[in-house]
Design an enzyme around this catalytic site. Structure first.
Site, short mmCIF file in Angstrom:
data_model
loop_
_atom_site.label_atom_id
_atom_site.label_comp_id
_atom_site.label_asym_id
_atom_site.label_seq_id
_atom_site.Cartn_x
_atom_site.Cartn_y
_atom_site.Cartn_z
CG ASP A 6 -1.97 1.08 0.96
OD1 ASP A 6 -2.45 1.45 -0.19
OD2 ASP A 6 -2.68 1.35 2.14
CG ASN A 44 -8.09 -1.98 -5.11
OD1 ASN A 44 -7.02 -2.77 -4.68
ND2 ASN A 44 -8.14 -0.80 -4.20
NE ARG A 86 -4.28 6.62 -7.04
CZ ARG A 86 -4.27 6.53 -5.89
NH1 ARG A 86 -4.03 7.46 -5.12
NH2 ARG A 86 -4.40 5.26 -5.27
CB SER A 108 -8.96 -5.15 -3.03
OG SER A 108 -9.44 -4.03 -3.25
NE ARG A 159 -2.84 -1.13 4.56
CZ ARG A 159 -4.00 -1.20 4.09
NH1 ARG A 159 -4.84 -2.03 4.76
NH2 ARG A 159 -4.61 -0.41 3.22
C1 IPE Z 1 -5.44 -2.60 -0.08
O1 IPE Z 1 -5.32 -1.43 -0.30
C2 IPE Z 1 -5.62 -3.38 -1.30
C3 IPE Z 1 -4.25 -3.63 -1.87
C4 IPE Z 1 -3.16 -3.31 -1.44
C5 IPE Z 1 -4.14 -4.11 -3.36
P1 IPE Z 1 -6.18 -0.15 -0.43
O2 IPE Z 1 -5.42 1.22 -0.57
O3 IPE Z 1 -7.25 -0.58 -1.41
O4 IPE Z 1 -6.90 -0.10 0.93
P2 IPE Z 1 -7.95 1.05 1.75
O5 IPE Z 1 -8.93 1.22 0.78
O6 IPE Z 1 -6.83 1.99 2.12
O7 IPE Z 1 -8.32 0.28 2.86
C1 IPE Z 2 -1.84 0.35 -3.45
O1 IPE Z 2 -1.38 1.75 -3.69
C2 IPE Z 2 -2.01 -0.24 -4.84
C3 IPE Z 2 -3.15 -0.91 -4.92
C4 IPE Z 2 -4.07 -0.73 -4.02
C5 IPE Z 2 -3.72 -1.36 -6.15
P1 IPE Z 2 -2.45 2.79 -3.45
O2 IPE Z 2 -3.07 3.00 -4.75
O3 IPE Z 2 -3.92 2.21 -2.49
O4 IPE Z 2 -1.84 3.79 -2.86
P2 IPE Z 2 -2.66 4.96 -1.69
O5 IPE Z 2 -2.98 4.10 -0.47
O6 IPE Z 2 -3.62 5.82 -2.42
O7 IPE Z 2 -1.44 5.72 -1.21
MG MG Z 3 -4.32 2.37 -0.37
#
Ligand code: IPE
Ligand code: IPE
Ligand code: MG
Length: 254
Positions: free
Chosen positions: A17, A65, A30, A62, A186
């Protein structure tokens, strides 16, 4: 006195994450964070090969996502396709088995086919397994497992009266062959599990790293393993039961 097992983890599962925040802090889109995140994933897969780890699980996408902007989802699918194309050779050369957990049938066809091909090509490898959690959600997994279990009961393959955790859990995506993670890691400073391996993590140690995923590297990974080795896992027992104190008479003999 604190007893630690000192044992090496067998299975680490990572919630990768912080890609978006990494990019935003640099004024980048992003998707650039996701691109750099792929490099971090590659590095950790290689670092895992230098440890006694048998299973490494990476949470890549996820079920929740899909709610992200369409452009970001499309870019993530492209990056995933690219990552797997490059990793295929590494997995074959190093005899690493690929497994996926999640509803991969709902991914774009080219990614789905690619994954199935690599899973098939690496299916006989026995030493190490890379598990990718893709279109994964723990609640979806439970619902799929219940459906699969009920179907098996109807077909006479399972006996409801004999249903214990062992019988039910083989219907989870992790099946009978992927052990529960010893450690859930995490990144990005968030202290939540976000619908990841909720049943399999019942007794996992949990390590939250403040590092954003694109900055995560071999050293951070090794630090997490050190953290794990200092934990005392009790599984409901007392500390003395899992790690008996050395009797005084024995101490005086040494
Ligand atoms: C969890 O991260 C999913 C993955 C790392 C693939 P998210 O960024 O989607 O989780 P939340 O929404 O912050 O809980
Ligand atoms: C994790 O990074 C990757 C996926 C969930 C696919 P994020 O895209 O959730 O990054 P933040 O949490 O927005 O910084
Ligand atoms: Mg995230």
């Amino acid at each position: 006195m604190k007893h630690s097992s000192g044992q090496e983890p067998r299975h680490i599962a990572i919630i990768m994450d912080g890609n978006g925040r990494w990019a935003r802090r640099r004024g980048l889109p992003r998707i650039e964070g996701h691109r750099r995140g792929i490099e971090a994933a590659r590095q950790v897969v290689r670092a895992a090969g230098d440890t006694e780890l048998r299973y490494l699980t990476l949470f890549a996408f996820s079920v929740e996502n899909w709610q992200r902007p369409r452009d970001e989802v499309n870019a993530l699918m492209d990056l995933l396709h690219h990552f797997l194309r490059e990793e295929r050779r590494y997995l074959l050369e190093n005899r690493i088995r690929l497994r996926c957990i999640g509803r991969i049938e709902d991914l774009p066809e080219r990614v789905n086919t690619q994954i199935r091909d690599i899973i098939e090509e690496t299916s006989t490898f026995e030493g190490r397994t890379l598990v990718i959690a893709l279109n994964y959600g723990a609640r979806t997994e439970v619902l799929d497992a219940v459906r699969s279990y009920c179907r098996a009961v109807t077909e006479g393959e399972e006996d409801l009266d004999q249903c214990g955790w062992e019988q039910f859990s083989r219907h989870l995506y992790t099946g009978a062959d992927i052990p529960d993670p010893d450690l859930i890691l995490r990144t990005s400073g968030e202290s939540r599990l976000s619908n990841f391996l909720l049943l399999q993590s019942a007794y996992s140690e949990i390590y939250f790293s403040p590092v954003l995923w694109p900055d995560f590297n071999r050293e951070e990974f090794m630090q997490a393993i050190q953290y794990y080795k200092q934990r005392e896992r009790r599984f409901g027992k007392t500390g003395d039961q899992v790690c008996p104190a050395v009797p005084e008479t024995a101490q005086s003999l040494t």
